[in-house]
Design an enzyme around this catalytic site. Structure first.
Site, short mmCIF file in Angstrom:
data_model
loop_
_atom_site.label_atom_id
_atom_site.label_comp_id
_atom_site.label_asym_id
_atom_site.label_seq_id
_atom_site.Cartn_x
_atom_site.Cartn_y
_atom_site.Cartn_z
N HIS A 185 0.84 -1.19 0.00
CA HIS A 185 0.00 0.00 0.00
C HIS A 185 0.88 1.24 0.00
O HIS A 185 2.01 1.23 0.51
CB HIS A 185 -0.89 0.03 1.24
CG HIS A 185 -1.96 -1.01 1.24
ND1 HIS A 185 -3.01 -0.99 2.13
CD2 HIS A 185 -2.16 -2.12 0.48
CE1 HIS A 185 -3.81 -2.01 1.92
NE2 HIS A 185 -3.30 -2.73 0.92
N GLU A 215 0.90 4.07 1.67
CA GLU A 215 1.38 4.62 2.94
C GLU A 215 2.47 3.76 3.55
O GLU A 215 3.44 4.28 4.09
CB GLU A 215 0.22 4.76 3.94
CG GLU A 215 -0.87 5.70 3.50
CD GLU A 215 -2.00 5.02 2.73
OE1 GLU A 215 -3.07 5.63 2.60
OE2 GLU A 215 -1.80 3.88 2.25
N CYS A 269 -5.52 2.52 5.91
CA CYS A 269 -6.06 1.29 6.49
C CYS A 269 -5.29 0.98 7.78
O CYS A 269 -4.35 1.68 8.15
CB CYS A 269 -5.93 0.13 5.49
SG CYS A 269 -4.24 -0.45 5.26
N CYS A 324 -1.49 0.40 7.25
CA CYS A 324 -0.76 1.63 6.95
C CYS A 324 -0.72 2.57 8.15
O CYS A 324 0.31 3.21 8.40
CB CYS A 324 -1.39 2.31 5.74
SG CYS A 324 -1.18 1.33 4.24
#
Length: 154
Positions: free
Chosen positions: A58, A60, A88, A91
């Protein structure tokens, strides 16, 4: 969880540009920018899980990892992370463990977010670090980017 200067809006909109670039690689439209204390954009990351076959890639998490490597340290106490949408749980955990000072993000993510939705990670008593959080800046643009993507996939 709102507020921000013109500079903050600039970097958040840059994360939207990175998110749009993510679409060209077959990924979901999520992007991040990490900025140092002097206001220099150092890291730009997009979701990378499609080309890498990595469900944990992801934007981040990748941003936190790359920023730690760039600074050659585990703690980013003066850095700011700008994300195109609410991070999320994974992250948010990466942001906490890297001790990123500030988090700005555009649209809330009621289904997958973990800052103001779901587990609300930074509100948990056992979280290691709580960044300053600024949410909802340029929210309409961020939400439209996500809505358009997910509508097209259906």
């Amino acid at each position: 969880m709102s507020g921000g200067s013109e500079r903050d809006e600039h970097f958040l909109r840059l994360s939207f540009t990175v998110a749009r670039r993510s679409l060209t690689h077959g990924n979901h439209p999520f992007g991040c920018v990490v900025v140092d204390a002097e206001g220099n954009a150092l890291i730009e990351t997009e979701n990378g899980y499609m080309p890498d076959h990595d469900g944990t890639a992801h934007a981040e998490r990748l941003a936190a990892t790359q920023a730690c490597r760039r600074f050659d340290r585990e703690v980013l106490a003066k850095a700011t992370l700008y994300s195109s949408a609410e991070p999320c749980a994974m992250c948010a955990g990466a942001i906490a463990h890297a001790r990123i000072a500030r988090l700005y993000y555009g649209a809330a993510d009621p289904k997958g977010g973990a800052v103001e939705h779901g587990p609300m990670l930074f509100g948990q008593p056992t979280v290691h670090h709580r960044p300053e959080i600024y949410a909802g800046i340029a929210e309409a643009e961020s939400a439209a980017l996500l809505r358009d993507f997910f509508t097209a996939r259906r």
